[in-house]
Design an enzyme around this catalytic site. Structure first.
Site, PDB file in Angstrom:
ATOM      1  N   LYS A  95       5.309  28.767  39.261  1.00 26.04           N
ATOM      2  CA  LYS A  95       5.121  30.004  38.506  1.00 26.04           C
ATOM      3  C   LYS A  95       5.773  29.863  37.137  1.00 26.04           C
ATOM      4  CE  LYS A  95       5.793  35.018  39.183  1.00 26.04           C
ATOM      5  NZ  LYS A  95       6.283  36.036  40.155  1.00 26.04           N
ATOM      6  N   SER A 100       3.230  39.612  41.382  1.00 27.73           N
ATOM      7  CA  SER A 100       3.085  39.047  40.056  1.00 27.73           C
ATOM      8  C   SER A 100       2.779  37.558  40.099  1.00 27.73           C
ATOM      9  CB  SER A 100       4.397  39.262  39.278  1.00 27.73           C
ATOM     10  OG  SER A 100       5.466  38.576  39.912  1.00 27.73           O
ATOM     11  N   SER A 117       5.915  40.279  45.280  1.00 27.79           N
ATOM     12  CA  SER A 117       5.147  39.410  44.382  1.00 27.79           C
ATOM     13  C   SER A 117       4.790  38.047  44.943  1.00 27.79           C
ATOM     14  CB  SER A 117       5.900  39.226  43.055  1.00 27.79           C
ATOM     15  OG  SER A 117       5.956  40.436  42.352  1.00 27.79           O
TER      16      SER A 117
END
EC number: 3.5.1.4
Length: 475
Positions: A93, A166, A190
């Site tokens: 990420k 996210s 997330s």
């Protein structure tokens, strides 16, 4: 839509390679039936072909990835094998620091930020021989909304379906075979939202189980870093590498880290608890999925009992206020000085954090502690709590347009997830069903603090009798 073929053919094309689980491709690399360079080149071609539509990557790193793959092949040829991740392409990420690529964290403010060091999780992946293939797209600052000037990842099952937040890029890329596993983060859901929406497996570890050093903060005391993969077995491999104490992160636990993947057999039958009284707000697809999961567990002999959890909805509201304060602190260097460079959803949340009174914050802290105490008492009677991985089953993009601005929508989504960021308990998210339109649904197994090993074993057992994790999206 196809099922992954567990029988590996003698020669694999790009499509066949992309459908393999992490542990399957790792075994082919270890036995030199495939080279890391072949796998990495194949994955890069797939990214080049599919990611213009899926938009899962913020940065792709072809040169450094291929160099790492060739080095892995040379090491393996010499008999120097680092373990299961050696030579396997992994995505991270884009809030994890990387010395060889920018770390923008879904913002425009940090788009040119080049860290001087790797995040601890990235350093541990590299030490294990993993090939870091790129940085995965995410919402702005790991909150609920995308920066208006940046692309939004697309669900590979259905472009009209929400991909989660996210860690959306992680979920999309892992599901679509654009990496063989990824590292995400979870502050209120997330990791679990994208894994549920994209039909993959994810672990939100116990808070402090995995170092946050070199990971851009959203809210420090709620942020968890963990793996997203196709199976519980794969997730166990990644978690074993990234977990453990870190002198650079004083909040990181010194609790010993087992080899989560070494023995996936359950040592005893787990007791599972469900609080049905707190599932009434879920939609029909979600409640039907939960009922099917309970039937599956009953069929394999796991006792499922009714439990009484502390109220979840009030804790979601408290979490939202406290997270806003922590985010305001995390962004103090750039907000409000550069407020005009933030997207509207992130701006509104930081402003709310600035407005919260200290006395109210302390009152909410006391409620957080009481919630955690009450939850620990529930775990005297059960080993695992059952919850959906999201409060809304595979919603459309249109349904989620108000996320972060509509308090009721946000609270419904986060009710089964955010309270366990408040308490810090670990959870594994598993594919557990589909909607009528064929999009995935996910279930959570939530455990005691630092009981990830039980969750991995339970998740693996569940996946042996269901097989939802072997479904692949039609890309």
């Amino acid at each position: 839509m196809t099922d992954a073929d567990s029988a590996v053919p003698p020669r694999l094309d790009e499509d066949a390679i992309s459908k393999l689980e992490l542990t399957e491709v790792a075994d082919l690399i270890r036995t030199r039936q495939l080279t890391s360079a072949e796998v990495t080149e194949s994955t890069l071609r797939r990214i080049e072909r599919l990611d213009p539509q899926l938009k899962s990557y913020a940065f792709v790193m072809p040169e450094t990835a291929l160099a790492a793959a060739r080095a892995a092949d040379a090491d393996i040829a010499r008999g120097h094998y680092e373990g299961v991740l050696h030579g396997v392409p992994i995505g991270v990420k884009d809030l994890c620091y990387t010395v060889d690529a920018p770390t923008a964290a879904g913002t425009t403010i940090f788009r040119d930020f080049r860290p001087a060091y790797d995040a601890t999780v990235v350093a541990r992946l590299r030490a294990a021989g993993a090939v870091i293939i790129g940085k995965l797209a995410m919402t702005e600052g790991a909150y609920l909304g995308y920066h208006p000037s940046l692309p939004t990842p697309v669900n590979p099952w259905d472009p009209t379906a929400w991909a989660g937040v996210s860690s959306s890029g992680c979920g999309v890329a892992t599901a679509a075979g654009l990496c063989f596993g990824s590292i995400g983060s979870d502050t209120g859901g997330s990791i679990r939202f994208p894994t549920s929406m994209c039909g993959v497996t994810g672990i939100k570890p116990t808070w402090g189980r995995v170092s946050r050093h070199g990971v851009v903060e959203l809210a420090a005391s709620y942020d968890h870093v963990g793996p997203i993969t196709r199976s519980a077995h794969d997730a166990a491999v990644l978690l074993s590498v990234i977990a453990g104490s870190d002198i650079h992160d004083p909040s990181c636990s010194a609790e010993p880290v087992p080899d989560y993947a070494a023995d996936l057999a359950l040592t005893r039958i787990p007791r599972v608890g469900v609080d049905w009284s707190q599932t009434t707000s879920f939609d029909e697809d979600t409640t039907a999925m939960l009922a099917d999961v309970v039937k599956t567990l009953d069929d394999i002999g796991w006792p499922v009992i009714d439990v009484k959890l502390p109220a979840l909805a009030p804790m979601v509201a408290a979490f939202g206020k406290m997270r806003a304060v922590e985010t305001a602190i995390a962004h103090a260097d750039t907000y409000p000085a550069r407020a005009d460079e933030y997207g509207p959803i992130m701006r509104a949340m930081i402003d709310a954090g600035h407005r919260l009174a200290a006395v109210e914050y302390q009152t909410l802290t006391e409620r957080r502690l009481e919630f955690t105490r009450s939850l620990r008492r529930v775990f005297h009677d059960v080993d695992i709590l059952l919850m959906p991985s999201a409060g809304i089953a595979s919603p459309t993009l249109e349904t989620m347009r108000g996320l972060g601005q509509d308090p009721e929508l946000t609270a419904r989504l986060a009710m089964p997830t955010a309270p366990f960021n408040v308490s810090g308990n670990p959870a594994i998210c598993l594919p557990a069903g589909t909607t009528a339109r064929g999009t995935p649904l996910g279930v959570q197994f939530i455990g005691r603090e630092f009981d990830e090993h039980l969750l991995v074993r339970a998740g693996h057992a569940f996946q042996q009798v269901t097989g939802y994790h072997r479904r692949r999206p039609p890309v």
